[in-house]
Design an enzyme around this catalytic site. Structure first.
Site, PDB file in Angstrom:
ATOM      1  N   HIS A  55      11.080 -13.155 -52.675  1.00 20.56           N
ATOM      2  CA  HIS A  55       9.851 -12.282 -53.140  1.00 20.56           C
ATOM      3  C   HIS A  55       8.881 -13.033 -52.008  1.00 20.56           C
ATOM      4  O   HIS A  55       8.870 -14.211 -51.852  1.00 20.56           O
ATOM      5  CB  HIS A  55       9.299 -12.428 -54.401  1.00 20.56           C
ATOM      6  N   GLU A  57       5.614 -13.844 -52.708  1.00 25.82           N
ATOM      7  CA  GLU A  57       5.063 -15.010 -53.072  1.00 25.82           C
ATOM      8  C   GLU A  57       5.846 -16.143 -52.835  1.00 25.82           C
ATOM      9  O   GLU A  57       4.833 -17.141 -52.529  1.00 25.82           O
ATOM     10  CB  GLU A  57       4.457 -14.879 -54.546  1.00 25.82           C
ATOM     11  N   CYS A  85       5.817 -10.980 -60.360  1.00 27.32           N
ATOM     12  CA  CYS A  85       6.877 -10.948 -61.495  1.00 27.32           C
ATOM     13  C   CYS A  85       6.747 -12.124 -62.286  1.00 27.32           C
ATOM     14  O   CYS A  85       6.226 -13.047 -61.827  1.00 27.32           O
ATOM     15  CB  CYS A  85       8.080 -10.505 -60.924  1.00 27.32           C
ATOM     16  N   CYS A  88       7.967 -15.130 -59.891  1.00 30.37           N
ATOM     17  CA  CYS A  88       6.848 -15.669 -59.139  1.00 30.37           C
ATOM     18  C   CYS A  88       5.624 -16.464 -59.808  1.00 30.37           C
ATOM     19  O   CYS A  88       5.054 -17.382 -59.411  1.00 30.37           O
ATOM     20  CB  CYS A  88       6.394 -14.326 -58.165  1.00 30.37           C
TER      21      CYS A  88
HETATM   22 ZN   LIG Z   1       8.400 -11.862 -57.910  1.00 33.31          ZN
END
Ligand SMILES: [Zn+2]
Length: 151
Positions: A55, A57, A85, A88
């Site tokens: 992801h 991040e 999410c 993260c």
């Molecule tokens: Zn994430």
């Protein structure tokens, strides 16, 4: 909102556009140090790297941590185009990132105030300040266009 947040969001949106061009879900992120300088950048890389944790991040935090030779990103701000999410948000707390600025809310999977509020959960030992919904329309438009094209 600080000037550095605005500059960071512009860069994060550009990274999200790069992700879309590469066939990745368009999410981009940057890490700002305490002075507002960008020390890490990331975009979704899951398809390219076959990495479930790829992801934006996580990619940005890895780069920032490498750039300062420390896992501890205390005093830094993460700017990301989509609400983080659960994974993260967990990584953000692990890195001690103290502040998160994000674009679009994610009503289906957001962990910074939508579905969950991991970043401000008083049961956890660390928390982050959250500024959500910054230029939400720009981030949402990127995501909407991407998923419309895939249908
Ligand atoms: Zn994430």
């Amino acid at each position: 909102m600080r000037q550095a947040d605005t500059d960071g969001m512009l860069r994060a949106l550009a990274l999200a556009e790069q992700a879309a061009a590469a066939g990745e879900v368009p999410v981009g992120a940057v890490l700002l140090d305490a002075s507002g300088a960008i020390i890490g950048e990331g975009r979704n890389t899951r398809e390219q790297t076959h990495d479930p944790t790829g992801h934006a991040e996580v990619v940005a935090m890895r780069q920032a941590a490498a750039s300062i030779s420390s896992w501890n990103l205390e005093g830094c701000t993460l700017v990301v185009t989509l609400e983080p999410c659960v994974m993260c948000a967990g990584a953000i707390l692990q890195a001690r990132v103290g502040r998160v600025v994000f674009g679009a809310w994610d009503e289906k999977a957001g962990a910074a105030g939508s579905m969950y509020d991991v970043l401000r959960d008083r049961r956890l030992p660390y928390r982050a300040e959250v500024v959500g919904g910054v230029w939400e329309d720009a981030s949402t438009a990127l995501l909407r266009d991407f998923f419309e094209q895939r249908r």
